[in-house]
Design a protein around this motif. Sequence first.
Motif, PDB file in Angstrom:
ATOM      1  N   ARG A   2       0.821  -1.212   0.000  1.00 31.78           N
ATOM      2  CA  ARG A   2       0.000   0.000   0.000  1.00 31.78           C
ATOM      3  C   ARG A   2       0.855   1.263   0.000  1.00 31.78           C
ATOM      4  O   ARG A   2       0.389   2.324  -0.399  1.00 31.78           O
ATOM      5  N   SER A   3       2.076   1.178   0.445  1.00 29.30           N
ATOM      6  CA  SER A   3       2.953   2.346   0.454  1.00 29.30           C
ATOM      7  C   SER A   3       3.678   2.540  -0.870  1.00 29.30           C
ATOM      8  O   SER A   3       4.227   3.621  -1.120  1.00 29.30           O
ATOM      9  N   LEU A   4       3.685   1.539  -1.720  1.00 30.43           N
ATOM     10  CA  LEU A   4       4.479   1.617  -2.947  1.00 30.43           C
ATOM     11  C   LEU A   4       4.101   2.762  -3.892  1.00 30.43           C
ATOM     12  O   LEU A   4       5.008   3.402  -4.441  1.00 30.43           O
ATOM     13  N   GLU A  42      -5.800  -4.017  -5.389  1.00 37.05           N
ATOM     14  CA  GLU A  42      -6.059  -2.783  -4.643  1.00 37.05           C
ATOM     15  C   GLU A  42      -5.219  -1.608  -5.139  1.00 37.05           C
ATOM     16  O   GLU A  42      -5.734  -0.509  -5.333  1.00 37.05           O
ATOM     17  N   VAL A  43      -3.917  -1.811  -5.333  1.00 42.49           N
ATOM     18  CA  VAL A  43      -3.033  -0.677  -5.653  1.00 42.49           C
ATOM     19  C   VAL A  43      -2.266  -0.840  -6.967  1.00 42.49           C
ATOM     20  O   VAL A  43      -1.531   0.064  -7.353  1.00 42.49           O
ATOM     21  N   GLY A  44      -2.426  -1.951  -7.634  1.00 43.43           N
ATOM     22  CA  GLY A  44      -1.645  -2.232  -8.843  1.00 43.43           C
ATOM     23  C   GLY A  44      -1.773  -1.192  -9.933  1.00 43.43           C
ATOM     24  O   GLY A  44      -0.804  -0.877 -10.629  1.00 43.43           O
ATOM     25  N   SER A  45      -2.944  -0.615 -10.087  1.00 39.37           N
ATOM     26  CA  SER A  45      -3.145   0.392 -11.141  1.00 39.37           C
ATOM     27  C   SER A  45      -2.346   1.672 -10.855  1.00 39.37           C
ATOM     28  O   SER A  45      -2.130   2.480 -11.759  1.00 39.37           O
ATOM     29  N   ASP A 118       5.034   2.427  12.781  1.00 43.03           N
ATOM     30  CA  ASP A 118       3.796   1.739  13.119  1.00 43.03           C
ATOM     31  C   ASP A 118       3.351   0.928  11.906  1.00 43.03           C
ATOM     32  O   ASP A 118       3.459   1.398  10.759  1.00 43.03           O
ATOM     33  N   PHE A 119       2.845  -0.260  12.132  1.00 47.23           N
ATOM     34  CA  PHE A 119       2.524  -1.203  11.074  1.00 47.23           C
ATOM     35  C   PHE A 119       1.620  -0.602  10.001  1.00 47.23           C
ATOM     36  O   PHE A 119       1.836  -0.810   8.812  1.00 47.23           O
ATOM     37  N   PHE A 120       0.611   0.149  10.389  1.00 47.47           N
ATOM     38  CA  PHE A 120      -0.363   0.665   9.433  1.00 47.47           C
ATOM     39  C   PHE A 120      -0.060   2.084   8.943  1.00 47.47           C
ATOM     40  O   PHE A 120      -0.825   2.643   8.169  1.00 47.47           O
ATOM     41  N   ALA A 124       4.433   7.226   7.141  1.00 50.90           N
ATOM     42  CA  ALA A 124       5.718   7.200   7.852  1.00 50.90           C
ATOM     43  C   ALA A 124       6.694   6.256   7.162  1.00 50.90           C
ATOM     44  O   ALA A 124       7.884   6.564   7.038  1.00 50.90           O
ATOM     45  N   LEU A 125       6.197   5.127   6.711  1.00 49.79           N
ATOM     46  CA  LEU A 125       7.057   4.173   6.012  1.00 49.79           C
ATOM     47  C   LEU A 125       7.653   4.817   4.764  1.00 49.79           C
ATOM     48  O   LEU A 125       8.860   4.742   4.521  1.00 49.79           O
ATOM     49  N   VAL A 126       6.831   5.469   3.980  1.00 47.82           N
ATOM     50  CA  VAL A 126       7.306   6.141   2.765  1.00 47.82           C
ATOM     51  C   VAL A 126       8.323   7.215   3.122  1.00 47.82           C
ATOM     52  O   VAL A 126       9.390   7.315   2.498  1.00 47.82           O
TER      53      VAL A 126
END
Length: 173
Positions: A2-4, A42-45, A118-120, A124-126
């Motif tokens: 989801r972060s990609l 979900e996010v491929g497009s 945080d996992f979700f 922050a991950l990005v």
Amino acid sequence: MRSLPDLLRARPHAEVLILGGDSVSYGQGLLNMTWRQALLEEVGSQLDLKRVHFLGKIPYTNFLKMLQISSAHIYLTYPFILSWSMLEAMAAGCVVVGSRTAPVEEVILDQENGYLVDFFDTDALVRIVASICSARESQAQIRLAARQTILDKFDLKRHCLPKQIALLEQGIN
């Protein structure tokens, strides 16, 4: 996954390598599809799939080489056991961005030998991964500290094997 989309926008030259098979080793699978299929649906497009590479299961030596050249290893677990792959990444001197969950927090000290999110919290991950990628050279101390953590606490001959032998000897006596 989801972060990609945001990560690829933030780092327009980044290549993402995703390892592992589609089967579920731990936890619950989905009905009639794999997690990869569901997340791509979900996010491929929103992804440039020329920059996202699903490598499947690769030989261990290739895994180690990949870690050694990677800018970051993303290790998210919700909370579950600590995987050998995170320890291998740290031993290889790879910067690990892990989830702020109990087993990961036992090894990674945020901003000392890796990073915790945080996992979700995909934002922050990005933010953290983009920062690591934009200043790879500045991560030398984190890389060294990660490797040193493994040597100090998880070295097979100096730590793990002696502890396992001691446990077995306690059981015999």
